[in-house]
Design an enzyme around this catalytic site. Structure first.
Site, PDB file in Angstrom:
ATOM      1  N   SER A   1       0.819  -1.220   0.000  1.00 42.64           N
ATOM      2  CA  SER A   1       0.000   0.000   0.000  1.00 42.64           C
ATOM      3  C   SER A   1       0.851   1.269   0.000  1.00 42.64           C
ATOM      4  O   SER A   1       0.414   2.303  -0.503  1.00 42.64           O
ATOM      5  CB  SER A   1      -0.929   0.021   1.211  1.00 42.64           C
ATOM      6  OG  SER A   1      -0.183  -0.090   2.404  1.00 42.64           O
TER       7      SER A   1
ATOM      8  N   ASP B   1      -0.692   7.227   9.979  1.00 45.79           N
ATOM      9  CA  ASP B   1      -1.394   6.344  10.912  1.00 45.79           C
ATOM     10  C   ASP B   1      -0.402   5.397  11.605  1.00 45.79           C
ATOM     11  O   ASP B   1      -0.773   4.328  12.057  1.00 45.79           O
ATOM     12  CB  ASP B   1      -2.457   5.533  10.166  1.00 45.79           C
ATOM     13  CG  ASP B   1      -1.837   4.686   9.045  1.00 45.79           C
ATOM     14  OD1 ASP B   1      -0.607   4.785   8.836  1.00 45.79           O
ATOM     15  OD2 ASP B   1      -2.563   3.921   8.395  1.00 45.79           O
TER      16      ASP B   1
ATOM     17  N   HIS C   1       1.515   4.163   7.302  1.00 52.19           N
ATOM     18  CA  HIS C   1       1.561   4.786   5.972  1.00 52.19           C
ATOM     19  C   HIS C   1       2.207   6.167   6.029  1.00 52.19           C
ATOM     20  O   HIS C   1       2.278   6.785   7.089  1.00 52.19           O
ATOM     21  CB  HIS C   1       0.139   4.867   5.393  1.00 52.19           C
ATOM     22  CG  HIS C   1      -0.464   3.521   5.157  1.00 52.19           C
ATOM     23  ND1 HIS C   1      -1.334   2.949   6.049  1.00 52.19           N
ATOM     24  CD2 HIS C   1      -0.285   2.619   4.163  1.00 52.19           C
ATOM     25  CE1 HIS C   1      -1.687   1.739   5.601  1.00 52.19           C
ATOM     26  NE2 HIS C   1      -1.058   1.516   4.455  1.00 52.19           N
TER      27      HIS C   1
END
Lengths: 250, 250
Positions: free
Chosen positions: B15, B194, B197
């Site tokens: 991600s 967070d 990320h």
């Protein structure tokens, strides 16, 4: 060597397309929302007009012999006019009738069955050049305006004429920015950095207007209506991942 | 269909790679500086670990039969570890020795002469996962931490071990962000959204560290040392544009 994993959106244009990779630019915005769906190929060439664009687009498209091995262009965005619309003494100037003819020729490179680059599955979208804010253009030596508000407007109309003639979608960025600026030339400095190129606020208008056209005229290619090429991680078969992560055509 | 006009930088990861197209993300930054030179192909897959990445990378690379028709990958960036380093009860967890073995296997897909995807001209660059800020991780149900600072650090070391074993470059993002945050876990919130990320500030560190490695270890592929595929507009022959705008290998 890269396998063909994602189909493509090709952005073909001048410096306003080339700068689409800058923060907030239209290329970057498209790449983000089409992530894991389509690749965005930026083929923006600063300073180019439609006359020089024709032999470039012929190279950017696969001919029929190479097509079986080539990535599909699902959307081809063609966005010229800002340089063609320079005043007639400029080396970049292309007369309006020739600009319209060239724009139609660019479209027909993919749309005409006679073209060696014929690709009936490619959706072509034309974009009109943004309006020009002559108040923002720097002084030149000799101190003449290189572009004018009125001439650029004529070229924007020319793009619409070419779109109608070739029956392709048109995104009227000229009008969208003009209206966003309250139909006031000087107020366009909120969207234009130097009277010609776009600020992120200008690209936001372009992106919104382009996505509206895709939603209304090519809904099947809107990112919300496309799955991802590879599955979500929580769908992977942990015992035997290989078969569960095979690429899906979208 | 798209002809092969530009070689590629392929970003392969989880991600944190996928989000590289967001404003200030590393993919968008690379696409901008490599504009008219290399295309950036983002092959980031949220949630994926190295175990699931292997069958995906095999699809993203052209095998020897397809290589003559495929775009060259000049730089392959491999960036995993953030999901492999989840705690052992997580479905994404990959034990450290297996993570190192998988990372080496990913590199060897392009680097081993025995591989069907062998591409000796591709430069491989590994990136270590960013440090984890456990103070920022949301509460879970059951309320356990899904990742820890210490474990992620071990996986970052594992990437360095895999890089040394396969003799490829490594960009130590773990250390770069750790140092930028003054070696204080809680201060890493300036770089992490967070705890896992990256914020644009985190991607700025990644971009800077990656470009330093390219400059020092692959200087010929630094964007400052590459021309453009198509010439500058003021070099176009106005009398006969075609021959003057032929694509140049860079």
């Amino acid at each position: 060597m890269a396998a063909i994993i994602q189909d493509a959106i090709m952005l073909f244009g001048d410096s306003i397309t080339q700068a689409g990779w800058t923060d907030g630019g239209v290329g970057a915005r498209l790449a983000n929302v089409y992530s894991r769906k389509f690749d965005v190929l930026n083929r923006g060439l600063a300073g180019y007009n439609t006359e020089w664009a024709i032999p470039v687009l012929e190279q950017c498209l696969a001919n029929q012999q190479d097509q079986p091995h080539a990535a599909k262009i699902r959307i081809l965005v063609i966005w010229f006019g800002a340089n063609d619309a320079t005043i007639s003494s400029s080396p970049q100037h292309v007369p309006l009738p020739k600009f319209i003819e060239n724009t139609k020729r660019l479209v027909n490179l993919v749309q005409s069955p006679e073209s060696p680059y014929y690709s009936p599955s490619t959706r072509v979208i034309l974009i009109t050049p943004p309006p020009l804010n002559s108040h923002q253009r720097p002084a030149r030596d000799p101190p003449v305006a290189d572009r004018t508000f009125e001439i650029t407007k004529e070229y924007a109309e020319g793009v619409k004429e070419a779109a109608a003639a070739t029956k392709v979608s048109v995104v009227d960025v000229w009008t969208a920015i003009w209206k966003a600026a309250g139909e006031n030339e000087a107020s366009m400095s909120a969207y234009l950095s130097d009277g010609l190129h776009l600020k992120p606020e200008g690209y936001a208008v372009v992106y919104k207007t382009l996505m509206k056209t895709i939603k209304e005229e090519h809904a099947d290619l809107h990112y919300e209506n496309l799955g991802s090429v590879f599955p979500s991680w929580n769908l992977v078969d942990r015992a035997d991942p290989g078969p569960s992560v095979q690429r899906i055509e979208i």
